[in-house]
Design a protein around this motif. Structure first.
Motif: not given
Ligand SMILES: [Fe+2]
Ligand SMILES: [Fe+2]
Ligand SMILES: [Fe+2]
Ligand SMILES: [Fe+2]
Lengths: 310, 310
Positions: A227-237, A239-249
């Motif tokens: 809904k845009g109430d919480i901004p969908n910011v880039p994932a932090l490092v 989280a990306k490390n723990y879940y093996h997410l791509p750079e643009d997660a």
């Protein structure tokens, strides 16, 4: 046992969905195993949940991610609410305990779903560590094996702790929230330790319901992002490390992964409660990935049989 | 930092034993790192202990044994008694606590070293689980990282629990011993939880001294086997699986492996106590295998330098 089940499933000439195969296979096992161990979720959901959870678990254990092909679309499917229907007094005590806690949490946090998540995780990481310590001391006291509960419960607690550390970097908790967390921890550690000593059945059921609430909280979180109430910011490092997410997660991807973990905790704790209730306090718990692999074996066997007899 | 140390060690043109290299390397690091982190044991012993411990730890984590070439002769060398000299009041409290406990244990068990071992392990597996739970809750409460303490302490507790399960199969405890264990657990969990909350420095130091006592108890056990007081029966399956022992392994081999683990716990807990005392409660502890690998790197670098300038 597995071989027997495969043969029976094959003899029955089962065809169709994974759900039907699983049903027939467990029916063939006899009365005490008439139902799947995780029968309150659909087999398709069970498979996704198990895979999502194995992913980071295996990474921590053997340094590789599994399975590499689990996508965010897969995780979207885990929004469906599953509820373990309370069956007896202990289940009802567990359910009502969580209902009260949940009302209280929503009153405190209202629409601040990100702040809600931080505080939720400081509580969610308690039961696993209490239960694993209990099982450890029990094993020492009775001088008997533990049968794989300790490690799974420690893994649950560690996973919840990582959720906390991830949300901490996305959200700065206020002073009043930090004070709330300190008080909540003292109260909850005492409460849950007592509960686990009195009735492990009720304790694990309570966690099952707590995780149902966590699952709903993350559904709300996702809705607030959409809904845009919480901004969908880039994932932090972290989280990306723990879940093996791509750079643009993004934050949304992280919430999807965390929610899948909550599904796993929900279902594993309901299963542990079932297991103790049916006298299996000294049995090895069936992890979801085991049941999924078993169902797949059954399906493969029955498919082969079909092809052979066609 | 490591690179800097290597360069300084190389510049100094160090030659000689691993001990000398290690000493010069740490001296080069400046005042607060003037000594090796595990300086109460000789570097040669440190290397053996680290390798013996890594062996089953790595097997549990990644399914492979390491290093494959560690022999029982290597383990014989670990009979030497190392003692961390008490340096301040907290150290003395820790030392005297263990002295009292030890006297009491010897009074209770006398020459029954196998029965002593069973009961010792039910107590030895408590501190790791209490300390890891404490660190876990602390991380939740402060919403800060733990820096690798939790997993190491859980691993210690699990290792001690396995010691217990191994001795249980070799020795049937009497009824009075089982009653002793129940009482001891209740008392020790309460005592150690309180101690850890009040002073983690004293708590880890106490475990260090407790493990010094365990090391001596296993020295006595070995002596009893060698004198023929306890028959050197074939090792049981559980021990052979855990330590990857050959088919014809005996009880004596198992004691050798268990004793090496106690050395590791002794030294790791003394190090943790040192670390907190020097303000490193939020630092990553230096596991022995890390220090050993670091010393080897320094030695290799200085050897290369020597050859080049010769
Ligand atoms: Fe969580
Ligand atoms: Fe959870
Ligand atoms: Fe031990
Ligand atoms: Fe020990």
């Amino acid at each position: 046992l597995v071989r027997g089940m495969q043969m029976q499933a094959a003899r029955a000439g089962v065809q169709g969905s994974l759900a039907e195969v699983a049903l027939k296979a467990t029916q063939a096992r006899g009365f005490h195993l008439l139902r799947r161990k995780y029968d309150w979720v659909e087999p398709e959901a069970e498979e996704l949940i198990a895979k999502a959870y194995e992913r980071h678990k295996r990474y921590q254990e053997v340094g590789e991610s599994f399975p590499p092909a689990l996508s965010c679309e897969n995780l979207e499917a885990l929004g469906k609410v599953y509820h373990y229907e309370p069956k007896n007094l202990r289940d009802k005590i567990a359910y009502n305990t969580v209902q009260v806690l949940e009302k209280f949490m929503f009153l405190f946090f209202r629409e601040k779903y990100d702040h809600h998540a931080v505080c939720l995780e400081t509580v969610a990481a308690v039961p696993g560590i209490v239960a694993s310590a209990h099982r450890h001391l029990r094993s020492l006291r009775t001088m008997k094996r533990d049968h794989g509960w300790i490690a799974s419960l420690q893994e649950e607690a560690e996973n919840e702790r990582l959720h906390l550390l991830i949300w901490m970097q996305h959200t700065k908790p206020t002073f009043i929230e930090r004070a709330f967390v300190m008080t909540a921890q003292a109260a909850f550690v005492t409460f849950y330790t007592g509960m686990y000593a009195l009735s492990p059945v009720t304790a694990h059921r309570t966690v099952g319901y707590l995780e149902e609430a966590a699952h709903k909280a993350y559904n709300d979180y996702l809705e607030a992002i959409d809904k845009g109430d919480i901004p969908n910011v880039p994932a932090l490092v972290i989280a990306k490390n723990y879940y093996h997410l791509p750079e643009d997660a993004t934050l949304r991807d992280v919430v999807l992964h965390v929610r899948a973990d909550e599904c796993m905790h929900r279902d594993f704790n309901h299963h542990l409660s079932d297991l103790i209730q049916s006298g299996g306090i000294d049995d090895h718990p069936t992890e979801m990935i085991d049941e999924v692999n078993e169902m797949k074996t059954n399906k493969a066997t029955s498919d082969t049989k079909q092809t052979a007899s066609a």
